[in-house]
Scaffold this active site. Structure first.
Site, PDB file in Angstrom:
ATOM      1  N   LYS A 109     -10.996  -5.229  -4.717  1.00 34.00           N
ATOM      2  CA  LYS A 109     -12.066  -4.274  -4.992  1.00 34.00           C
ATOM      3  C   LYS A 109     -11.513  -2.943  -5.469  1.00 34.00           C
ATOM      4  O   LYS A 109     -12.230  -2.132  -6.015  1.00 34.00           O
ATOM      5  CB  LYS A 109     -13.040  -4.110  -3.837  1.00 34.00           C
ATOM      6  CG  LYS A 109     -12.532  -3.989  -2.431  1.00 34.00           C
ATOM      7  CD  LYS A 109     -13.746  -3.808  -1.491  1.00 34.00           C
ATOM      8  CE  LYS A 109     -13.593  -4.459  -0.138  1.00 34.00           C
ATOM      9  NZ  LYS A 109     -12.704  -3.773   0.768  1.00 34.00           N
ATOM     10  N   LYS A 128      -4.260 -11.173  -6.936  1.00 29.36           N
ATOM     11  CA  LYS A 128      -5.540 -11.438  -6.253  1.00 29.36           C
ATOM     12  C   LYS A 128      -6.640 -10.490  -6.756  1.00 29.36           C
ATOM     13  O   LYS A 128      -6.349  -9.349  -7.148  1.00 29.36           O
ATOM     14  CB  LYS A 128      -5.388 -11.366  -4.727  1.00 29.36           C
ATOM     15  CG  LYS A 128      -5.401  -9.980  -4.135  1.00 29.36           C
ATOM     16  CD  LYS A 128      -5.742  -9.999  -2.632  1.00 29.36           C
ATOM     17  CE  LYS A 128      -6.077  -8.584  -2.199  1.00 29.36           C
ATOM     18  NZ  LYS A 128      -6.747  -8.398  -0.964  1.00 29.36           N
ATOM     19  N   LYS A 148       0.824  -1.217   0.000  1.00 29.39           N
ATOM     20  CA  LYS A 148       0.000   0.000   0.000  1.00 29.39           C
ATOM     21  C   LYS A 148       0.853   1.261   0.000  1.00 29.39           C
ATOM     22  O   LYS A 148       0.429   2.291  -0.521  1.00 29.39           O
ATOM     23  CB  LYS A 148      -1.009  -0.016   1.157  1.00 29.39           C
ATOM     24  CG  LYS A 148      -2.068  -1.089   0.961  1.00 29.39           C
ATOM     25  CD  LYS A 148      -3.462  -0.710   1.424  1.00 29.39           C
ATOM     26  CE  LYS A 148      -4.470  -1.729   0.910  1.00 29.39           C
ATOM     27  NZ  LYS A 148      -5.757  -1.715   1.563  1.00 29.39           N
TER      28      LYS A 148
HETATM   29  P1  ATP Z   1      -8.816  -3.420  -1.019  1.00 29.63           P
HETATM   30  O1  ATP Z   1      -8.760  -3.873  -2.453  1.00 29.63           O
HETATM   31  O2  ATP Z   1      -9.676  -2.194  -0.778  1.00 29.63           O
HETATM   32  O3  ATP Z   1      -7.494  -3.361  -0.325  1.00 29.63           O
HETATM   33  P2  ATP Z   1      -9.722  -6.052  -0.325  1.00 29.63           P
HETATM   34  O4  ATP Z   1     -10.524  -6.441  -1.532  1.00 29.63           O
HETATM   35  O5  ATP Z   1      -8.424  -6.697  -0.103  1.00 29.63           O
HETATM   36  O6  ATP Z   1      -9.633  -4.486  -0.215  1.00 29.63           O
HETATM   37  P3  ATP Z   1     -10.608  -6.152   2.480  1.00 29.63           P
HETATM   38  O7  ATP Z   1     -11.706  -5.309   3.038  1.00 29.63           O
HETATM   39  O8  ATP Z   1      -9.230  -5.734   2.798  1.00 29.63           O
HETATM   40  O9  ATP Z   1     -10.726  -6.314   0.901  1.00 29.63           O
HETATM   41  O10 ATP Z   1     -10.837  -7.668   2.919  1.00 29.63           O
HETATM   42  C1  ATP Z   1     -12.031  -8.247   3.388  1.00 29.63           C
HETATM   43  C2  ATP Z   1     -11.872  -9.751   3.471  1.00 29.63           C
HETATM   44  O11 ATP Z   1     -11.828 -10.327   2.169  1.00 29.63           O
HETATM   45  C3  ATP Z   1     -10.595 -10.205   4.173  1.00 29.63           C
HETATM   46  O12 ATP Z   1     -10.870 -11.316   4.996  1.00 29.63           O
HETATM   47  C4  ATP Z   1      -9.690 -10.598   3.039  1.00 29.63           C
HETATM   48  O13 ATP Z   1      -8.754 -11.593   3.439  1.00 29.63           O
HETATM   49  C5  ATP Z   1     -10.688 -11.188   2.046  1.00 29.63           C
HETATM   50  N1  ATP Z   1     -10.209 -11.107   0.658  1.00 29.63           N
HETATM   51  C6  ATP Z   1      -9.863  -9.982  -0.018  1.00 29.63           C
HETATM   52  N2  ATP Z   1      -9.511 -10.263  -1.303  1.00 29.63           N
HETATM   53  C7  ATP Z   1      -9.643 -11.619  -1.430  1.00 29.63           C
HETATM   54  C8  ATP Z   1      -9.437 -12.539  -2.536  1.00 29.63           C
HETATM   55  N3  ATP Z   1      -9.040 -12.123  -3.730  1.00 29.63           N
HETATM   56  N4  ATP Z   1      -9.667 -13.843  -2.318  1.00 29.63           N
HETATM   57  C9  ATP Z   1     -10.091 -14.294  -1.110  1.00 29.63           C
HETATM   58  N5  ATP Z   1     -10.302 -13.486  -0.033  1.00 29.63           N
HETATM   59  C10 ATP Z   1     -10.091 -12.163  -0.189  1.00 29.63           C
END
Ligand code: ATP
Ligand code: LTN
Length: 335
Positions: free
Chosen positions: A203, A200, A118
Site C-alpha cells: 500500500k 510484493k 524499513k
Molecule cells: P505497508 O506497505 O504500509 O508496509 P502492507 O501493505 O505490508 O503495509 P500491513 O498493514 O503491514 O500492509 O499488512 C496487513 C496484512 O496484509 C498482513 O497480514 C500482511 O501479511 C498482508 N499483506 C500485505 N501485503 C501483502 C501482499 N502483497 N500479499 C499478501 N498479503 C499481504
C-alpha cells in the site's frame, strides 16, 4: 448426557491504518479473517500503535484509523460475533509490549527483514519503535491466548519471534501464554506488484499502477489490470519465470475459486488481453459487496464509535487477565 461443545480456537489479527488496503492485504489477510470469523473465537484490530513507527500526519492517521475500522466491518466481520477494536484503545498492548521487550534479545530483533527493509526506506527515522515492532506484535497476540494468526507470508518471521518469546517466558516461569501458529492461505499469501511482479504489492508503493486498492472504481481496476506487466509467450500457464502471469493466475484463483489447471483450460488458445479482462472482472465482482457496505457505513460516525468502544471494552477485559497473570509471574508488587 449433555453434549460439551468443543472449545473454539482463538484467532487474532491486525492491520495498520497506513493507507487504504490493497488487493494484496485483502486476498492475503482480510478475506481469510472473514472466512474464519464464524467458526472461531475471533479478535480483529486496527494496529495504530504500529503505524507510528513511520512518521504519520495526525489528521490523516485519525481519519485512516476510522476508515480502516469501517472496512473491517465492510468485509463482513460482525461486531456481535467477533471483538473488533483499535489497538491504542486498549492500554494493555503498550504495557505488555514493555514487559516482552525485556524477554527479547537485541540480536533476535535485529534479524527481522521488515526492520532491515524499513530502516533502508526511512533512513532519516530509524527509531527504537521500528526496532521493537515485533515485541508489540507479540504482545497483541499473546495477550489473547491466541491459537491462530491469519496473515500474509511477509509476517511469518514476526510470528516466529512471537512464538519464541512465548516459549521463553513460559520456560522461565510456568505456562502463561498460548504458543500461536501462523495461518497463511495457500493462494493469495503473496500478491505481487502489477508493475514489477518480483516485488510484493504494497500500500505504500508510490506507483499507483502497481497496486489495486479495495476502494478503486471498476474503471480504475480494469485499467490497472490491462497495463499489468506480463511476458511475451502469450500462453496462460503457471511456470517459473512467468511472474506476471503467475501473479494474475493467483489473483484469479482467489476470486473465482478455480485451480490453476482449470484456469489454463479456460484460457487455452486465448490471449493475455482476454485473460487480463477476466481477472479484472473477477476482482471487481469480489470487491463490489465490500465497497457497497463500506459506502453505507462510513458516514455513520456514531455507529462506528459505538462499535469501537464496545470492542475496546471486551478486548480490555480479556487482555487485562493475561497482563495481570504475566505481571504476577514476573514478581511485581500487586496492591
Ligand atoms: P505497508 O506497505 O504500509 O508496509 P502492507 O501493505 O505490508 O503495509 P500491513 O498493514 O503491514 O500492509 O499488512 C496487513 C496484512 O496484509 C498482513 O497480514 C500482511 O501479511 C498482508 N499483506 C500485505 N501485503 C501483502 C501482499 N502483497 N500479499 C499478501 N498479503 C499481504
Ligand atoms: N505487523 C502486522 C500488523 C499486525 C499484526 C499484529 C498482525 C500488528 N499486530 C498482530 C497479526 C497479529 C502487519 O501486517 N504488518
Amino acid at each position: 448426557m449433555e453434549n460439551t461443545p468443543e472449545k473454539k480456537s482463538r484467532v487474532l489479527s491486525m492491520i495498520q491504518p497506513t493507507s487504504v488496503p490493497t488487493l494484496g492485504n485483502y486476498l492475503g489477510a482480510l478475506k481469510n479473517w472473514a472466512a474464519m470469523s464464524s467458526d472461531n473465537d475471533c479478535l480483529f484490530a486496527v494496529a495504530d500503535l504500529h503505524a507510528i513507527t513511520v512518521r504519520q500526519e495526525p489528521a490523516k492517521l485519525r481519519r485512516q484509523s476510522l476508515e480502516m475500522y469501517a472496512l473491517l466491518l465492510a468485509i463482513g466481520l460482525d461486531p456481535e460475533e467477533s471483538v473488533i477494536f483499535v489497538q491504542s484503545h486498549v492500554p494493555a498492548h503498550s504495557q505488555m509490549a514493555w514487559l516482552l521487550n525485556c524477554y527479547t534479545q537485541f540480536g533476535e530483533a535485529a534479524r527481522m527483514t521488515q526492520f532491515k527493509e524499513k530502516s533502508l526506506k526511512h533512513a532519516d527515522n530509524v527509531n527504537v519503535g521500528l526496532f521493537s515492532y515485533p515485541t508489540l506484535m507479540a504482545a497483541d497476540i499473546l495477550l489473547y491466548q491466541t491459537d491462530f494468526v491469519p496473515v500474509g507470508a511477509d509476517q511469518k518471521q514476526h510470528l516466529e519471534i512471537a512464538r519464541d518469546i512465548a516459549e521463553r517466558f513460559n520456560g522461565a516461569y510456568s505456562p502463561t501464554f498460548t504458543v500461536p501458529e501462523p495461518y497463511i492461505g495457500k493462494t493469495g499469501a503473496r500478491v505481487m506488484s502489477l508493475q514489477d511482479p518480483t516485488k510484493k504489492m504494497s500500500k505504500s508503493d508510490p506507483n499507483p499502477k502497481a497496486s489495486v486498492s479495495v476502494l478503486d472504481t471498476p474503471d480504475e481496476i480494469m485499467k490497472k489490470f490491462k497495463s499489468a506487466v506480463t511476458d511475451s509467450e502469450a500462453v496462460v500457464r503457471y511456470a517459473d519465470g512467468k511472474d506476471g502471469i503467475n501473479n494474475l493466475m493467483g489473483i484469479y484463483s482467489c476470486c473465482t475459486g478455480l485451480d490453476f489447471d482449470a484456469i489454463e483450460k479456460e484460457f487455452d488458445g486465448k490471449g493475455y488481453g482476454d485473460f487480463k479482462k477476466a481477472v479484472a472482472e473477477s476482482v471487481i465482482a469480489e470487491l463490489k459487496p465490500v465497497q457497497d457496505r463500506y459506502n453505507e457505513i462510513i458516514g455513520d460516525k456514531k455507529f462506528l464509535e459505538k462499535c469501537a468502544a464496545e470492542g475496546a471494552q471486551k478486548a480490555s477485559y480479556l487482555a487485562g487477565k493475561t497482563l495481570n497473570k504475566a505481571m504476577k509471574k514476573i514478581g511485581f508488587w500487586q496492591i
